[in-house]
Design a protein around this motif. Structure first.
Motif, PDB file in Angstrom:
ATOM      1  N   VAL A 170       0.375  -7.219  -3.513  1.00  9.69           N
ATOM      2  CA  VAL A 170       0.509  -8.258  -2.488  1.00  9.69           C
ATOM      3  C   VAL A 170      -0.430  -8.014  -1.309  1.00  9.69           C
ATOM      4  N   PRO A 177      -3.118 -13.887  -6.529  1.00 10.48           N
ATOM      5  CA  PRO A 177      -2.536 -12.540  -6.595  1.00 10.48           C
ATOM      6  C   PRO A 177      -1.593 -12.358  -7.782  1.00 10.48           C
ATOM      7  N   LEU A 192       5.963 -12.829  -8.640  1.00 15.37           N
ATOM      8  CA  LEU A 192       5.264 -13.429  -7.512  1.00 15.37           C
ATOM      9  C   LEU A 192       4.940 -14.894  -7.800  1.00 15.37           C
ATOM     10  N   PRO A 247      -2.005 -11.496   0.128  1.00 11.94           N
ATOM     11  CA  PRO A 247      -1.061 -12.294   0.928  1.00 11.94           C
ATOM     12  C   PRO A 247      -0.691 -11.639   2.251  1.00 11.94           C
ATOM     13  N   SER A 284      -6.758  -5.473  -6.903  1.00  8.95           N
ATOM     14  CA  SER A 284      -6.229  -6.823  -6.746  1.00  8.95           C
ATOM     15  C   SER A 284      -7.112  -7.638  -5.797  1.00  8.95           C
ATOM     16  N   TRP A 305       5.550 -12.764  -0.802  1.00 11.08           N
ATOM     17  CA  TRP A 305       5.190 -11.349  -0.764  1.00 11.08           C
ATOM     18  C   TRP A 305       6.337 -10.493  -0.241  1.00 11.08           C
ATOM     19  N   ILE A 319       8.831  -9.836  -3.045  1.00 10.58           N
ATOM     20  CA  ILE A 319       8.397  -8.789  -3.978  1.00 10.58           C
ATOM     21  C   ILE A 319       8.883  -7.419  -3.500  1.00 10.58           C
TER      22      ILE A 319
END
Length: 446
Positions: free
Chosen positions: A47, A278, A174, A50, A267, A194, A197
């Motif tokens: 994440v 993402p 996500l 984000p 990522s 995010w 998560i």
């Protein structure tokens, strides 16, 4: 007079653990604990973009969150908690550690600034520092030497499972949360995707905590004072031989930097350079990790054994030296490939290479150390390469990226520059110290 039967009973109990089936339950639960530890360690990578958009963070701040924040207390507490594991109930220590790092992961969902998020990563690192020392101590108590490697392998598989769940499972979750507009909990609490998560990752430890309740602490064969004396002797040996260890530790630490510099920003690379979401990036990275990671580790162990059997001097250093050159090529390919399929191919090969060198990183320290001090040497080695890999790699890449001002390409150049710097250190040191490594290893064998 009662002490002799009690001692024999303790030894008999340990023997029962070694030959029974319960030890496989222990290995399995520790594998699950390792899995949730890796999930909480790498969920930040999933994440990262984000969070960067939400909190307006720089790449340096992302690097600090993904590496340094975790590494400082993880490394700082690894050896002290190893001593605590030798003197207390190891099962309970692991439960406390899991509770701490899981709550810290959940707390990250409530962070509103870089400082608050950085503090949660501190606590995650502190909690996870207890797992490997206490877990390995438990495995050594339950498994006979003849099958300890199998028990350790099961424990170690948690790293592969954790990486897969963090990215594959995390990516799927996500995507679901993005479609749902976030996560809403009872009481009207609403979280961005995010943030959701982090909450899910933290609560993933709950089943493991329940399973740990049925894990019994085996009896100690040696008194706590004797174990602490052995620990002090191990520290003294490491200090006295630090000069002999230094070339290997240098190569190992820089090798860790080559791996974490790419992994921590993987990522972000796919999001910025190829426009993936993402969530889709998480699925891609997780799949690559599950397929290429174990294959690389197995191939690296096999190759190292073959090189040593052929009498190659300083074989672990050779593997890491050659590996650093490939790391540079494959990292640059991942960063600058003009298409997603080509970037994915380079990244898959990079993951293979970065896990290929791991057996050399672990085994080399053991070859330089007498048997009675190998536990403390392994902990010291783990502390050095984790602090360098996570503590140095990601923030340096981020700092270079921030300084270049090349848009989305800055991150790729930052990674390539760090990889090149590592090659310029690793290769000369490995070449110069090969003979010294072999001589020290032969002295230990005698």
């Amino acid at each position: 007079m009662d002490s002799i039967p009690a001692g024999r009973a303790a030894l008999r109990t340990v023997a029962d653990h070694e030959t029974g089936t319960y030890k496989w339950y222990v290995a399995g639960v520790l594998c699950l604990a390792h899995t949730v530890a890796i999930i909480d360690r790498f969920v930040m990578v999933l994440v990262a973009e984000p969070i960067r958009a939400s909190m307006h963070l720089s790449d340096l701040q992302l690097g600090l969150l993904q590496g340094t924040g975790f590494a400082i207390l993880y490394c700082g507490f690894a050896l002290p908690l190893g001593a605590v594991a030798d003197a207390t109930n190891r099962r309970n220590l692991i439960m406390v550690g899991i509770s701490l790092w899981s709550l810290a992961t959940i707390a990250a969902a409530f962070a509103t600034s870089f400082g608050m998020l950085f503090a949660t990563r501190f606590l995650v690192g502190m909690g996870e520092a207890c797992l490997v020392p206490a877990g390995m101590s438990l495995l050594a108590a339950y498994f006979a030497p003849a099958n300890l490697a199998r028990g350790t392998a099961i424990f170690g598989m948690g790293a592969n499972f954790g990486l897969g769940f963090a990215f594959l499972g995390g990516g799927a979750l996500l995507a679901t949360l993005i479609v749902a507009g976030g996560l809403t909990l009872p009481g009207g609490l609403h979280f961005a995707p995010w943030q959701g998560i982090f909450i899910a990752a933290g609560f993933a430890a709950l089943p493991v905590l329940i399973l740990l309740l049925w894990l019994r602490e085996p009896p100690r064969v040696r008194a706590a004072s004797a174990r602490l004396t052995a620990l002090r002797e191990g520290f003294a040996f490491i200090r006295a031989n630090l000069g002999g260890y230094l070339p290997f530790l240098t190569v190992g630490a820089m090798t860790a930097v080559t791996g974490y510099s790419v992994t921590s920003f993987s990522s972000s690379l796919f999001v910025r350079m190829h426009g993936l979401s993402p969530a889709d990036t998480g699925k891609l990275i997780g799949l690559v990790g599950i397929l290429a990671g174990p294959l690389g580790t197995f191939s690296g162990g096999y190759t190292l054994d073959r090189l040593r059997a052929r009498g190659v001097a300083g074989a672990p250093l050779v593997v890491m030296g050659v590996g650093s050159v490939f790391a540079l090529i494959l990292a640059a390919g991942t960063a600058f490939a003009p298409s997603l399929p080509l970037a994915t191919t380079f990244f898959c090969l990079f993951v293979f290479e970065s896990t290929f060198v791991l057996p050399a990183l672990y085994v080399g320290m053991q070859l330089l150390t007498p048997d009675r001090f190998r536990g403390i040497a392994a902990s010291f080695n783990m502390m050095v390469y984790t602090l360098a890999g996570l503590g140095l790699g990601p923030p340096v890449v981020g700092a270079i990226s921030d300084r270049l001002h090349l848009g989305d390409r800055s991150l790729g150049f930052g990674i390539a520059i760090v990889e090149l710097a590592m090659v310029l250190i690793i290769v000369p040191v490995a070449l110069v110290s090969r003979r010294g490594f072999e001589a020290k290893m032969q002295a230990v064998a005698r």
